[in-house]
Design a protein around this motif. Structure first.
Motif, PDB file in Angstrom:
ATOM      1  N   SER A  83       1.855   5.807 -63.391  1.00 22.72           N
ATOM      2  CA  SER A  83       1.344   5.056 -62.236  1.00 22.72           C
ATOM      3  C   SER A  83       1.122   3.596 -62.609  1.00 22.72           C
ATOM      4  CB  SER A  83       0.029   5.663 -61.733  1.00 22.72           C
ATOM      5  OG  SER A  83       0.269   6.975 -61.271  1.00 22.72           O
ATOM      6  N   ASP A  99       4.716   7.764 -55.733  1.00 21.64           N
ATOM      7  CA  ASP A  99       3.882   8.288 -56.814  1.00 21.64           C
ATOM      8  C   ASP A  99       3.429   9.696 -56.430  1.00 21.64           C
ATOM      9  OD1 ASP A  99       2.354   8.657 -59.038  1.00 21.64           O
ATOM     10  OD2 ASP A  99       1.254   6.768 -58.876  1.00 21.64           O
ATOM     11  N   GLU A 100       4.086  10.684 -56.971  1.00 22.10           N
ATOM     12  CA  GLU A 100       3.838  12.102 -56.678  1.00 22.10           C
ATOM     13  C   GLU A 100       3.776  12.383 -55.179  1.00 22.10           C
ATOM     14  OE1 GLU A 100       1.160  14.120 -59.225  1.00 22.10           O
ATOM     15  OE2 GLU A 100       0.975  12.412 -60.575  1.00 22.10           O
TER      16      GLU A 100
HETATM   17 MG    MG Z   1      -0.285   8.847 -61.909  1.00 16.93          MG
END
Ligand code: MG
Ligand code: ATP
Length: 353
Positions: free
Chosen positions: A42, A157-158
């Motif tokens: 991240s 991000d995910e």
């Molecule tokens: Mg992360």
């Protein structure tokens, strides 16, 4: 020249550092970033977005140095796991929001919104408020919102991690179609290897703030460049000694078990080899095939993970992890202590250099 280029990037956040990150991404590539929790995935995206200032290094987007550019000027969209739709706006208004800054023709805006929401299968939800949507619907709405403004790069991000397996499968197909249609370059952080198999052109493996390998899924999974990568990607890693070279095959001794590899090493050398779990075939009885490695194996462990099943098989004192589908598990009536034939090709046995 690459579309996105990250050069010698170093970031110091006190307790955590990103060290010497180098990356180059081609236009239209779909890059998945994987690595254990806390590895800096991240932070890497957030640095490219402009939220952290690097100690050293540069980030280029289409040959322009964006390292010190204001985050709003970078032309990067990001989609997180938690959708982040505006709750007081309808799906239509949410998707329209960013587009209004780029286009002021109401008719064109409407056409574009209809086109993308059709592609993502949410065109019937345009008048709904986010609170009335399922997780999968909300995520598709936020993907539509991110894609429609045609950012130079889309970060995710995910994005699918809050969704159930079935919904994820469905959404991957829709998202892939939409992203290919838009030709968007994507950096997608995930913990789910299925995202790699179904979406990625490239995989980036990170650990402890460093990049360990970057390549096509095929390269990374069948030819991990280090033990760290091999461990992470779940491959079988075996210590072996090269017994002899026979033609263009290395005969390896793995704790007394003979394994054949089409990678060549020196006789007498100690080498580590990797064998991908999905490249191993199990059957009730051995059959004639091109597989040079054929063993009798005993099932010592069965683990169900999502819609895949991990088996551990003991082939004469050596444990091998094998990946099969729940259908095979059922069809072969596999249970602990059952004997199975284990087969894999010499080309599937990679010597790690
Ligand atoms: Mg992360
Ligand atoms: N602003 C910050 N200052 C200092 N350390 C931070 C900051 N933000 C995150 N970290 C730390 O940096 C490390 C990497 O964080 P990051 O969020 O990039 O991990 P990640 O790879 O995305 O992990 P996950 O898979 O759990 O999301 C973590 O140990 C985290 O605690």
């Amino acid at each position: 020249m690459s579309f996105v280029k990250i050069e010698n990037l170093n970031i110091n956040l006190g307790e955590f550092k990103l060290e010497d990150v180098n990356l180059s991404v081609e236009k239209g590539d779909y890059v998945t970033i994987i690595g254990p929790t806390g590895s800096g995935k991240s932070i890497l995206l957030e640095t490219a977005l402009g939220f952290y200032t690097p100690e050293t290094g540069k980030i280029f987007l289409e040959e322009t140095d964006i390292t010190n550019l204001n985050p709003e000027k970078r032309d990067i969209s990001i989609i997180y796991q938690d959708y982040a739709l505006f709750p007081h706006m309808t799906v239509y208004e949410n998707i329209e929001y960013g587009l209004k800054k780029r286009l002021n023709d109401k008719k064109t805006i409407k056409e574009e919104i209809i086109q993308i929401t059709k592609m993502l299968g949410i065109d019937h939800l345009l008048n709904r408020k986010p609170e009335t949507l399922s997780g999968g619907e909300m995520q598709r709405a936020s993907i539509a919102r991110g894609l429609i403004i045609k950012p130079k790069i889309l970060f995710m991000d995910e994005p699918f991690s809050a969704l159930d397996v079935k919904t994820k499968e469905k959404i991957r197909v829709l998202v892939k179609t939409a992203i290919k249609k838009y030709g968007t370059t994507v950096l997608h952080v995930t913990h789910d290897f299925e995202d790699i198999w179904s979406l990625a052109d490239k995989v980036l493996i990170m650990k402890g703030g460093r990049v360990y390998q970057y390549g096509t899924p095929e390269e990374v999974f069948s030819n991990p460049s280090s033990e760290i990568v091999a461990d992470f990607v779940g491959t079988n890693i075996l210590d072996s000694k090269v017994e002899e070279i026979s033609g263009n095959i290395s005969v390896l001794d793995v704790s007394g078990v003979k394994i054949y590899s089409s990678d060549i090493a020196k006789v007498g050398e100690n080498v580590k080899v990797s064998i991908r779990p999905e490249n191993i075939i199990v059957a009730l009885k051995c059959f004639d095939s091109s597989a040079k490695n054929v063993f009798n194996g005993k099932v010592t462990e069965i683990k169900k993970r999502g819609h895949l099943v991990w088996l551990t098989l003991d082939i004469g004192g050596v444990d091998l992890k094998v990946l099969i589908t729940p259908n095979s598990l059922e069809a072969l009536e596999i249970e602990e202590n059952k004997n199975l034939c284990v087969m894999f090709k010499a080309t599937g046995v990679k010597i790690i250099r």
